[in-house]
Design an enzyme around this catalytic site. Structure first.
Site, PDB file in Angstrom:
ATOM      1  N   ASP A   1       0.908  -0.710   0.193  1.00 58.41           N
ATOM      2  CA  ASP A   1      -0.404  -0.432   0.388  1.00 58.41           C
ATOM      3  C   ASP A   1       0.999   1.385  -0.013  1.00 58.41           C
ATOM      4  OD1 ASP A   1      -1.950   1.417   0.151  1.00 58.41           O
ATOM      5  OD2 ASP A   1      -2.874   1.193   1.980  1.00 58.41           O
TER       6      ASP A   1
ATOM      7  N   HIS B   1       2.497   3.081  -8.874  1.00 59.87           N
ATOM      8  CA  HIS B   1       2.311   2.184  -9.258  1.00 59.87           C
ATOM      9  C   HIS B   1       3.531   1.395 -10.480  1.00 59.87           C
ATOM     10  CE1 HIS B   1      -1.721   1.970  -7.594  1.00 59.87           C
ATOM     11  NE2 HIS B   1      -1.887   3.175  -8.489  1.00 59.87           N
TER      12      HIS B   1
ATOM     13  N   ASN C   1     -11.288  -3.036  -5.544  1.00 57.44           N
ATOM     14  CA  ASN C   1     -10.158  -1.442  -6.178  1.00 57.44           C
ATOM     15  C   ASN C   1     -10.728  -1.612  -7.500  1.00 57.44           C
ATOM     16  OD1 ASN C   1      -7.081  -2.801  -4.436  1.00 57.44           O
ATOM     17  ND2 ASN C   1      -8.187  -0.881  -4.256  1.00 57.44           N
TER      18      ASN C   1
ATOM     19  N   ARG D   1     -12.067   1.889  -8.792  1.00 62.23           N
ATOM     20  CA  ARG D   1     -11.208   3.290  -8.912  1.00 62.23           C
ATOM     21  C   ARG D   1     -11.484   3.495  -9.919  1.00 62.23           C
ATOM     22  NH1 ARG D   1      -5.263   2.374  -5.767  1.00 62.23           N
ATOM     23  NH2 ARG D   1      -6.412   1.652  -3.243  1.00 62.23           N
TER      24      ARG D   1
HETATM   25  C1  IPE Z   1      -5.306  -2.485  -0.302  1.00 65.79           C
HETATM   26  O1  IPE Z   1      -4.829  -1.174   0.020  1.00 65.79           O
HETATM   27  C2  IPE Z   1      -5.891  -3.402  -1.728  1.00 65.79           C
HETATM   28  C3  IPE Z   1      -3.973  -4.023  -1.672  1.00 65.79           C
HETATM   29  C4  IPE Z   1      -2.979  -3.460  -1.394  1.00 65.79           C
HETATM   30  C5  IPE Z   1      -4.020  -3.968  -3.043  1.00 65.79           C
HETATM   31  P1  IPE Z   1      -6.483  -0.493  -0.957  1.00 65.79           P
HETATM   32  O2  IPE Z   1      -5.807   0.923  -0.539  1.00 65.79           O
HETATM   33  O3  IPE Z   1      -7.520  -0.167  -2.064  1.00 65.79           O
HETATM   34  O4  IPE Z   1      -6.997  -0.246   0.484  1.00 65.79           O
HETATM   35  P2  IPE Z   1      -8.104   0.592   1.740  1.00 65.79           P
HETATM   36  O5  IPE Z   1      -8.752   1.562   0.772  1.00 65.79           O
HETATM   37  O6  IPE Z   1      -6.699   1.711   2.012  1.00 65.79           O
HETATM   38  O7  IPE Z   1      -8.321   0.220   2.218  1.00 65.79           O
HETATM   39  C1  IPE Z   2      -1.642   0.004  -3.659  1.00 63.30           C
HETATM   40  O1  IPE Z   2      -1.753   1.702  -3.206  1.00 63.30           O
HETATM   41  C2  IPE Z   2      -1.889  -0.378  -4.652  1.00 63.30           C
HETATM   42  C3  IPE Z   2      -2.925  -0.740  -5.121  1.00 63.30           C
HETATM   43  C4  IPE Z   2      -4.554  -0.814  -4.051  1.00 63.30           C
HETATM   44  C5  IPE Z   2      -3.726  -1.689  -6.472  1.00 63.30           C
HETATM   45  P1  IPE Z   2      -2.295   2.305  -3.783  1.00 63.30           P
HETATM   46  O2  IPE Z   2      -2.913   2.638  -4.884  1.00 63.30           O
HETATM   47  O3  IPE Z   2      -3.254   2.330  -2.307  1.00 63.30           O
HETATM   48  O4  IPE Z   2      -1.794   3.956  -2.731  1.00 63.30           O
HETATM   49  P2  IPE Z   2      -2.312   4.959  -2.147  1.00 63.30           P
HETATM   50  O5  IPE Z   2      -2.785   4.574  -0.413  1.00 63.30           O
HETATM   51  O6  IPE Z   2      -3.639   5.601  -2.634  1.00 63.30           O
HETATM   52  O7  IPE Z   2      -1.307   5.902  -1.388  1.00 63.30           O
HETATM   53 MG    MG Z   3      -3.757   2.357  -0.446  1.00 64.43          MG
END
Ligand code: IPE
Ligand code: IPE
Ligand code: MG
Length: 236
Positions: free
Chosen positions: A17, A34, A65, A68
Site C-alpha cells: 500500500d 504503481h 479496487n 477506482r
Molecule cells: C488494499 O489497499 C488493497 C491492495 C493493496 C491491493 P487499498 O489502498 O485498496 O485499501 P484501503 O482502501 O486503504 O483500505
Molecule cells: C497500493 O497503493 C496499490 C493498490 C491498491 C493497487 P494505493 O494505490 O492504494 O496507494 P495509496 O494508498 O492511495 O497511497
Molecule cells: Mg491504498
C-alpha cells in the site's frame, strides 16, 4: 543456521500500500507510483528467496479496487501484463513458482492467458511460491468456498463440515496460512484480505510507502517476526 533456528516465516504475505501517496509526494500521477511499486516487488521477491521464505504472497488488487477510476484500473492491469512478460526469465532463474489467486472471471481474456502461460511455465519451480492476489477479497473467497462446498457436499455434508474441509474450498487450498502479514504505508487495517487465513497470523505495520519498501525493510520485518511469541491461545 537452518530456517527453524532463525525463525523464518514459511509464508509471508504483504498488503502493498501507498503507491498513490508516493507519487503524489513527487507531484506525479498515481500510476507513476504503481510503476515504481513493481521495483519493490522485484526486490522483495529476491530477498524472500535469499532468506528461505517458502511462500510470498502479495495483495496486488482487491475486489474493491475495481471501483477506482477506469484509467487507473486499466493501467494497473497493463502494468501487471508487462511485468509478467518481463519477469519470466528471472522467476525461472530463481526457482519461483508463480500463482495468481482471486476472482479471475473479472480479468480480461488477454490477462488470463498471460497468467496461465506464466503459471504453466513456472509450475515446476520449487524454491519459492509467489502468489499474487488479483481481484481478491476475503469475503468473496469465503462466499465462493461456501457455494462450492454446498454444491459438492449437500445438506448432510454441510451439517458436518469441519474447518479443515472448508479450507479446501478456499482459493488458498494447500497453501499454509500466512505466518507474517506486512502492511506498508502506515495503514493498520486488513482491507478485506485473507480473513479466514489470518486467524493466527502475526501483523507487522510499516510506515514506509510501498515503492520505498525494499530488501532492507523486508529484512527488518523478518527480524521483528523472529522475536514474536506465538501462543495460539495456549499458556507457555
Ligand atoms: C488494499 O489497499 C488493497 C491492495 C493493496 C491491493 P487499498 O489502498 O485498496 O485499501 P484501503 O482502501 O486503504 O483500505
Ligand atoms: C497500493 O497503493 C496499490 C493498490 C491498491 C493497487 P494505493 O494505490 O492504494 O496507494 P495509496 O494508498 O492511495 O497511497
Ligand atoms: Mg491504498
Amino acid at each position: 543456521m537452518d530456517n527453524k533456528n532463525r525463525n523464518i516465516p514459511v509464508h509471508v504475505s504483504i498488503i502493498m500500500d501507498g503507491n498513490g501517496r508516493w507519487a503524489k509526494a513527487r507531484g506525479q500521477q498515481r500510476v507513476y507510483g504503481h510503476a515504481a511499486g513493481i521495483e519493490s516487488v522485484r526486490a522483495v521477491t529476491e530477498a524472500a528467496v535469499e532468506e528461505g521464505v517458502e511462500y510470498l504472497s502479495l495483495y496486488a488488487f482487491s475486489e474493491e479496487n475495481w471501483n477506482r477510476p477506469e484509467s487507473e484500473v486499466s493501467t494497473l492491469m497493463d502494468l501487471m501484463m508487462d511485468a509478467m512478460k518481463k519477469e519470466l526469465p528471472t522467476l525461472m532463474d530463481n526457482g519461483v513458482r508463480f500463482v495468481v489467486l482471486g476472482n479471475r472471471k473479472r480479468l480480461s481474456d488477454r490477462l488470463n492467458e498471460g497468467i496461465d502461460f506464466l503459471m504453466e511455465k513456472t509450475s515446476g519451480c520449487e524454491r519459492m511460491t509467489m502468489i499474487v492476489f488479483l481481484s481478491y477479497s476475503g469475503k468473496w473467497d469465503i462466499c465462493q468456498a461456501a457455494s462450492r462446498a454446498a454444491a459438492q457436499l449437500g445438506p448432510e455434508g454441510m451439517a458436518n463440515l469441519t474447518q479443515e474441509q472448508f479450507g479446501q474450498y478456499l482459493v488458498t487450498a494447500g497453501i499454509p496460512d500466512p505466518d507474517l502479514l506486512i502492511r506498508t504505508s502506515g495503514e493498520e487495517r486488513i482491507s478485506n484480505y485473507l480473513l479466514w487465513q489470518c486467524a493466527y497470523t502475526e501483523f507487522y505495520f510499516s510506515p514506509v510507502l510501498w515503492p520505498d519498501f525494499r530488501k532492507e525493510e523486508f529484512r527488518e520485518a523478518l527480524r521483528a517476526y523472529s522475536e514474536r511469541d506465538r501462543r495460539y491461545g495456549k499458556v507457555k
